[in-house]
Design an enzyme around this catalytic site. Structure first.
Site, PDB file in Angstrom:
ATOM      1  N   ARG A 199      -3.961 -13.805   3.007  1.00 54.11           N
ATOM      2  CA  ARG A 199      -3.046 -13.237   4.005  1.00 54.11           C
ATOM      3  C   ARG A 199      -3.355 -13.721   5.414  1.00 54.11           C
ATOM      4  O   ARG A 199      -2.570 -13.524   6.332  1.00 54.11           O
ATOM      5  CB  ARG A 199      -3.042 -11.699   3.932  1.00 54.11           C
ATOM      6  CG  ARG A 199      -4.360 -11.039   4.280  1.00 54.11           C
ATOM      7  CD  ARG A 199      -4.380  -9.575   3.859  1.00 54.11           C
ATOM      8  NE  ARG A 199      -4.115  -8.659   4.955  1.00 54.11           N
ATOM      9  CZ  ARG A 199      -4.300  -7.343   4.896  1.00 54.11           C
ATOM     10  NH1 ARG A 199      -4.718  -6.772   3.773  1.00 54.11           N
ATOM     11  NH2 ARG A 199      -4.045  -6.572   5.922  1.00 54.11           N
TER      12      ARG A 199
ATOM     13  N   ARG B  54      -6.896   4.467   8.730  1.00 50.76           N
ATOM     14  CA  ARG B  54      -7.836   3.393   8.359  1.00 50.76           C
ATOM     15  C   ARG B  54      -9.191   3.707   8.990  1.00 50.76           C
ATOM     16  O   ARG B  54      -9.452   3.366  10.131  1.00 50.76           O
ATOM     17  CB  ARG B  54      -7.333   2.044   8.886  1.00 50.76           C
ATOM     18  CG  ARG B  54      -6.092   1.496   8.178  1.00 50.76           C
ATOM     19  CD  ARG B  54      -5.693   0.163   8.795  1.00 50.76           C
ATOM     20  NE  ARG B  54      -4.825  -0.633   7.941  1.00 50.76           N
ATOM     21  CZ  ARG B  54      -3.508  -0.731   8.087  1.00 50.76           C
ATOM     22  NH1 ARG B  54      -2.905  -0.074   9.053  1.00 50.76           N
ATOM     23  NH2 ARG B  54      -2.802  -1.501   7.279  1.00 50.76           N
TER      24      ARG B  54
ATOM     25  N   HIS C 113      -4.384  -6.787  26.044  1.00 52.83           N
ATOM     26  CA  HIS C 113      -4.249  -5.511  26.727  1.00 52.83           C
ATOM     27  C   HIS C 113      -2.895  -5.348  27.398  1.00 52.83           C
ATOM     28  O   HIS C 113      -2.247  -4.313  27.323  1.00 52.83           O
ATOM     29  CB  HIS C 113      -5.289  -5.458  27.856  1.00 52.83           C
ATOM     30  CG  HIS C 113      -6.410  -4.565  27.544  1.00 52.83           C
ATOM     31  ND1 HIS C 113      -6.229  -3.300  27.079  1.00 52.83           N
ATOM     32  CD2 HIS C 113      -7.748  -4.748  27.638  1.00 52.83           C
ATOM     33  CE1 HIS C 113      -7.395  -2.743  26.893  1.00 52.83           C
ATOM     34  NE2 HIS C 113      -8.344  -3.609  27.220  1.00 52.83           N
TER      35      HIS C 113
ATOM     36  N   CYS D  54       1.988   2.190   1.994  1.00 51.64           N
ATOM     37  CA  CYS D  54       1.456   2.217   3.352  1.00 51.64           C
ATOM     38  C   CYS D  54       1.252   0.810   3.919  1.00 51.64           C
ATOM     39  O   CYS D  54       0.752   0.646   5.022  1.00 51.64           O
ATOM     40  CB  CYS D  54       0.159   3.017   3.417  1.00 51.64           C
ATOM     41  SG  CYS D  54      -1.141   2.297   2.420  1.00 51.64           S
TER      42      CYS D  54
ATOM     43  N   GLU E 212      -3.685  -2.023  -4.683  1.00 49.81           N
ATOM     44  CA  GLU E 212      -3.587  -3.311  -4.003  1.00 49.81           C
ATOM     45  C   GLU E 212      -4.164  -4.439  -4.837  1.00 49.81           C
ATOM     46  O   GLU E 212      -4.034  -5.606  -4.506  1.00 49.81           O
ATOM     47  CB  GLU E 212      -4.228  -3.261  -2.610  1.00 49.81           C
ATOM     48  CG  GLU E 212      -5.531  -2.529  -2.503  1.00 49.81           C
ATOM     49  CD  GLU E 212      -5.947  -2.260  -1.060  1.00 49.81           C
ATOM     50  OE1 GLU E 212      -5.254  -2.664  -0.114  1.00 49.81           O
ATOM     51  OE2 GLU E 212      -7.011  -1.643  -0.884  1.00 49.81           O
TER      52      GLU E 212
ATOM     53  N   ARG F  34      -8.407   7.004   4.437  1.00 49.53           N
ATOM     54  CA  ARG F  34      -8.918   5.981   3.521  1.00 49.53           C
ATOM     55  C   ARG F  34     -10.414   5.792   3.745  1.00 49.53           C
ATOM     56  O   ARG F  34     -10.856   5.698   4.895  1.00 49.53           O
ATOM     57  CB  ARG F  34      -8.166   4.674   3.746  1.00 49.53           C
ATOM     58  CG  ARG F  34      -8.643   3.557   2.862  1.00 49.53           C
ATOM     59  CD  ARG F  34      -7.731   2.374   2.927  1.00 49.53           C
ATOM     60  NE  ARG F  34      -7.924   1.603   4.145  1.00 49.53           N
ATOM     61  CZ  ARG F  34      -7.200   0.544   4.466  1.00 49.53           C
ATOM     62  NH1 ARG F  34      -6.210   0.170   3.671  1.00 49.53           N
ATOM     63  NH2 ARG F  34      -7.426  -0.128   5.556  1.00 49.53           N
TER      64      ARG F  34
ATOM     65  N   ASN G 266       0.289  -5.206   1.659  1.00 44.80           N
ATOM     66  CA  ASN G 266      -0.297  -6.383   2.319  1.00 44.80           C
ATOM     67  C   ASN G 266      -1.255  -7.097   1.372  1.00 44.80           C
ATOM     68  O   ASN G 266      -1.208  -8.319   1.212  1.00 44.80           O
ATOM     69  CB  ASN G 266      -1.071  -5.981   3.578  1.00 44.80           C
ATOM     70  CG  ASN G 266      -0.252  -5.120   4.504  1.00 44.80           C
ATOM     71  OD1 ASN G 266       0.971  -5.111   4.420  1.00 44.80           O
ATOM     72  ND2 ASN G 266      -0.897  -4.381   5.394  1.00 44.80           N
ATOM     73  N   ASP G 267      -2.131  -6.300   0.747  1.00 43.21           N
ATOM     74  CA  ASP G 267      -3.082  -6.916  -0.180  1.00 43.21           C
ATOM     75  C   ASP G 267      -2.458  -7.174  -1.544  1.00 43.21           C
ATOM     76  O   ASP G 267      -2.746  -8.190  -2.173  1.00 43.21           O
ATOM     77  CB  ASP G 267      -4.325  -6.027  -0.327  1.00 43.21           C
ATOM     78  CG  ASP G 267      -5.295  -6.250   0.822  1.00 43.21           C
ATOM     79  OD1 ASP G 267      -5.532  -7.422   1.155  1.00 43.21           O
ATOM     80  OD2 ASP G 267      -5.812  -5.270   1.375  1.00 43.21           O
TER      81      ASP G 267
END
Ligand code: PEP
Ligand code: MG
Length: 578
Positions: A466, A298, A191, A503, A432, A334, A455-456
């Site tokens: 990952r 997302r 936080h 993205c 991906e 998505r 990323n994927d």
């Protein structure tokens, strides 16, 4: 002079004197109380809860001024913890039945709750244990009449040193006086780290116990981007840091020019720089940094932030809110991407050896049609309120995509039969899974657009989890194996007049900007804060020269060779990267 380092979680450079936030120790007696004292202790608990509520409300008022209304909502959560009947009733029971004194009883109950939250897999829920600790400690201090340090009263320039900063402490900080903070523990997603970025003050966390060897009122110099701390800096250190700080301010000012502008290369190629979000709350950042749309919403965070499946109405309201706020700019939402490392407290996933290769995203939704239908209906209803594009994660085969398309067509018919309006929308896929790249030309006939999830795509191309630090060297966005795939996908979409976005994290890697411009990428999408910096780079790049660079790097052998070629490109073209 002494040097220390930690995890830099909020950038900026500052020099100021040290303010040590050392808590008065909380010493709780474990002595049992007599029967006559039971009522007195229950009353003490109740009055301490009331005082705590008054204090939190006061902090909330200051926090609204410092960090804005939305971020200050954390204190509503604090008030609800304060009033949580499970905590209060169990504490009262402990006082009544086991004759614990009020402070001891609350400590026992709180410790129990905190350990339940800390043991949860979900990072978000884990972080909530900090809130419970924060609130219950405040009540205990009020019970014990311990003086609570009020950070909002600081009225000279300081850098705070503490074990950790609780959410309520962080939001009391007035950035006019508090120039930064250093904590013994903490990580990137804590936080305090998030709040430091909102306040735009430098912060370094996870430094370790050594930070307490620094003395109150001595000078300290901190560099939040590098995570570096200089205790008792020399005048020369201060002068150098001032130059650095000045440069950062100049760069920030320079970047501000690129907020709310179009993204056009030096020689006139138009692309778009959009933002990634996880909830309607993130719209604020999208507007602040002037993204040209939302390239990835997302939707799984709506599910993860909930205690049960979000209803059609709840989802519809979230999607509608985002579409309306974007006033006609494109919003790519998505469909649910759950599984892999993302779990739901209310759904039992099958046990699998390789969850990233398993029951995830669209694979799950095509089996759980009711869950899919609820989301599809919410999305299609929202399509009437803005420019919607729907993006399907983890598609691997043409059959899957055809099934998804038919599902949306049928859901649309269903809604129209019910007299509900459905607007126009595009339906595309996340690229991906490597199988999609191989037949991107065929997919391009069926999908309205592609959005490359680097990323994927990188994890599946290199067969490297990952989440594993042991194989993190295989995260290679510069490797020609990845760059060739990206080019193939962009070319396939352009062949049939469709568009491609990126993205994944690679979209905000400044060193890759000339490569993607050279490939003619239609949309970059990234965390909102990175938008101005990538847009600036785009404006300094000649697409024709970038094309030559692409033709060269695709035939290099390693990612290091590619990086060197790109560095040379920036140097030859006199472009400073920041
Ligand atoms: C990606 O895989 O690159 C992506 C954008 O999706 P996520 O990181 O949510 O899997
Ligand atoms: Mg992905």
């Amino acid at each position: 002079m002494k040097k220390l380092s930690g995890i830099g979680v909020s950038s900026g450079i500052a020099t100021a004197k040290i303010y040590k936030l050392i808590e008065e120790p909380i010493i709780i007696s474990e002595e049992k109380i007599s029967e006559e004292k039971i009522e007195e202790n229950i009353e003490l608990l109740k009055s301490s809860i009331i005082s705590s509520e008054q204090q939190i409300n006061k902090i909330k008022e200051i926090a609204i001024k410092n960090i804005g209304k939305e971020k200050a909502e954390v204190f509503d959560a604090h008030i609800s913890i304060l009033k949580d009947p499970e905590i209060i009733d169990s504490t009262i029971n402990k006082i009544k039945e086991e004759r614990y004194n009020a402070a001891h009883a609350l400590k026992e109950i709180a410790t129990n709750f905190i350990s339940i939250f800390e043991a949860m897999d979900d990072e978000y829920m884990k972080e909530r244990s900090a809130d419970i600790k924060d609130v219950t400690n405040r009540i205990i201090k009020n019970i014990l009449k311990i003086n609570i340090k009020d950070l909002s009263l600081i009225n000279e320039e300081v850098i705070i040193i503490s074990h950790d900063l609780t959410p309520s402490e962080t939001s009391q900080l007035n950035p006019k006086f508090v120039k930064g903070f250093l904590t013994e523990i903490g990580g990137r997603t804590s936080h305090s780290a998030i709040m430091a970025r909102t306040l735009e003050i430098p912060a370094i966390v996870g430094i370790g116990k050594e930070i307490f060897s620094f003395e109150e009122d001595e000078k300290v110099l901190i560099d939040g981007a590098q995570g570096e701390i200089l205790y008792k800096p020399t005048q020369e250190d201060i002068d150098i840091s001032k130059l650095k700080a000045k440069k950062i301010v100049e760069q920030k000012l320079e970047l501000e020019k690129y907020i709310n502008k179009k993204s056009i290369s030096k020689d006139g190629f138009e692309t778009e720089v959009a933002a990634n979000i996880g909830s309607p709350k993130d719209i604020e950042g999208v507007q602040k940094f002037g993204a040209e749309g939302i390239g990835l919403f997302r939707s799984e965070f709506l599910y993860m932030d909930s205690q049960e499946w979000p209803t059609e109405e709840e989802q519809f309201n979230s999607y509608k809110k985002v579409l309306e706020a974007l006033e006609g700019k494109r919003v790519v939402i998505r469909t649910l991407d759950i599984g892999g490392d993302k779990h739901l407290s209310y759904y039992e996933f099958p046990k699998e050896l390789n969850p990233f290769l398993g029951y995830r995203a669209i694979r799950l939704q095509l089996k759980e049609k009711d869950i899919f239908r609820t989301q599809a209906r919410a999305l299609l209803r929202a399509s009437a309120f803005g420019k919607l594009a729907i993006n399907v994660p983890m598609i691997a085969t043409i059959e899957e995509f055809k099934e998804v398309k038919a599902f949306f067509d049928n859901t649309k018919k269903e809604l129209i039969n019910e007299g509900i309006k459905v607007g126009k929308y595009e339906l595309g896929i996340m690229v991906e899974v490597p199988s999609v790249v191989e037949i991107a030309d065929i997919f391009a006939k069926h999908a309205d657009f592609f959005s490359i999830g680097t990323n994927d795509l990188i994890q599946y191309t290199f067969a490297a989890d990952r989440m594993s630090e042991h194989v993190s060297y295989l995260y290679q966005p510069f490797n020609p194996a990845i760059l060739r795939k990206i080019k193939k996908v962009i070319d396939a979409s352009h062949e049939v007049k469709k568009w491609t976005a990126i993205c994944g994290e690679a979209a905000s890697e400044p060193m890759l900007t000339p490569i993607f411009i050279g490939m003619g990428l239609d949309e970059f999408s990234m965390s909102a804060t990175a938008v101005p910096s990538i847009r600036r780079l785009i404006s300094l790049i000649d697409k024709s020269k970038a094309e030559e660079l692409v033709n060269k790097v695709l035939f290099l052998e390693t990612q290091n060779e590619v990086k060197e070629a790109i560095q040379k490109f920036f140097k030859d073209n006199n472009i400073e990267v920041f």
